[in-house]
Design a protein around this motif. Sequence first.
Motif, short mmCIF file in Angstrom:
data_model
loop_
_atom_site.label_atom_id
_atom_site.label_comp_id
_atom_site.label_asym_id
_atom_site.label_seq_id
_atom_site.Cartn_x
_atom_site.Cartn_y
_atom_site.Cartn_z
N ALA A 80 62.07 39.57 70.65
CA ALA A 80 62.57 38.19 70.73
C ALA A 80 64.06 38.23 71.07
O ALA A 80 64.74 39.23 70.83
N PRO A 81 64.60 37.16 71.66
CA PRO A 81 66.00 37.15 72.10
C PRO A 81 67.00 37.55 71.03
O PRO A 81 68.01 38.19 71.34
N GLN A 82 66.75 37.21 69.78
CA GLN A 82 67.72 37.55 68.74
C GLN A 82 67.83 39.06 68.49
O GLN A 82 68.75 39.52 67.85
N PHE A 83 66.91 39.84 69.05
CA PHE A 83 66.97 41.29 68.94
C PHE A 83 67.50 41.92 70.23
O PHE A 83 67.32 43.11 70.48
N GLY A 84 68.15 41.14 71.05
CA GLY A 84 68.64 41.58 72.35
C GLY A 84 69.58 42.77 72.31
O GLY A 84 69.69 43.50 73.29
N MET B 49 58.65 38.73 66.49
CA MET B 49 58.52 39.33 67.80
C MET B 49 57.88 38.31 68.74
O MET B 49 57.41 37.29 68.33
N ASP B 50 57.81 38.65 70.00
CA ASP B 50 57.39 37.66 70.97
C ASP B 50 55.93 37.80 71.40
O ASP B 50 55.55 37.23 72.40
N GLY B 51 55.15 38.56 70.70
CA GLY B 51 53.74 38.66 71.06
C GLY B 51 53.42 39.90 71.86
O GLY B 51 52.34 40.02 72.44
N GLY B 52 54.31 40.87 71.95
CA GLY B 52 53.97 42.12 72.59
C GLY B 52 54.68 42.41 73.89
O GLY B 52 54.65 43.52 74.38
N ASP B 53 55.32 41.40 74.52
CA ASP B 53 55.99 41.63 75.79
C ASP B 53 57.37 42.26 75.62
O ASP B 53 57.97 42.72 76.57
N GLY B 54 57.89 42.26 74.43
CA GLY B 54 59.23 42.77 74.17
C GLY B 54 59.77 42.08 72.94
O GLY B 54 59.10 41.28 72.30
#
Length: 153
Positions: free
Chosen positions: A8-12, A1-6
């Motif tokens: 990561a791109p691969q989970f788009g 994950m990206d640290g809480g902001d949403g």
Amino acid sequence: MDGGDGAAPQFGFLTEIINPDDLRRAFDASVEHRLDLIDGDRDNVLPGIPCPPGRRPYYRQQYVVIETAKGRLVISGDCVYSKRNICGHKSDGVYVPLSNGIGSIWEQLKTIDRINTEIAGDLNRLIILHDGDRWKHLPVVHEIEGVRILRAA
């Protein structure tokens, strides 16, 4: 994950299936009494426009059939998310169920088949709401507060 902001791109994929702006507009329309929800099959959503359901247990999915001077059009609703669902991964005509759908995959595939039958296999007669690339060629008739009204037939 990206640290809480949403995600990561691969989970788009997860962010493509639900647009928060769409949810907000639907909520606003509901509060302003501009939204009518349809439960089940209805022949005249508007005069001459039927709304057949995706059969149970394909949870609450519907599509709309519109008779126009140029023939029948189908608005796929949430029954078809992209051309791939109806044409197949390899454009081989093998239906691809919605991985994010609720309910029976068999019922999803039968609903996709009913839609394909309605349009007689002609994708020009299918309006896929979730496939923005298919909308680009349609002429804009009018725009209201950022919502474009397009000519589909």
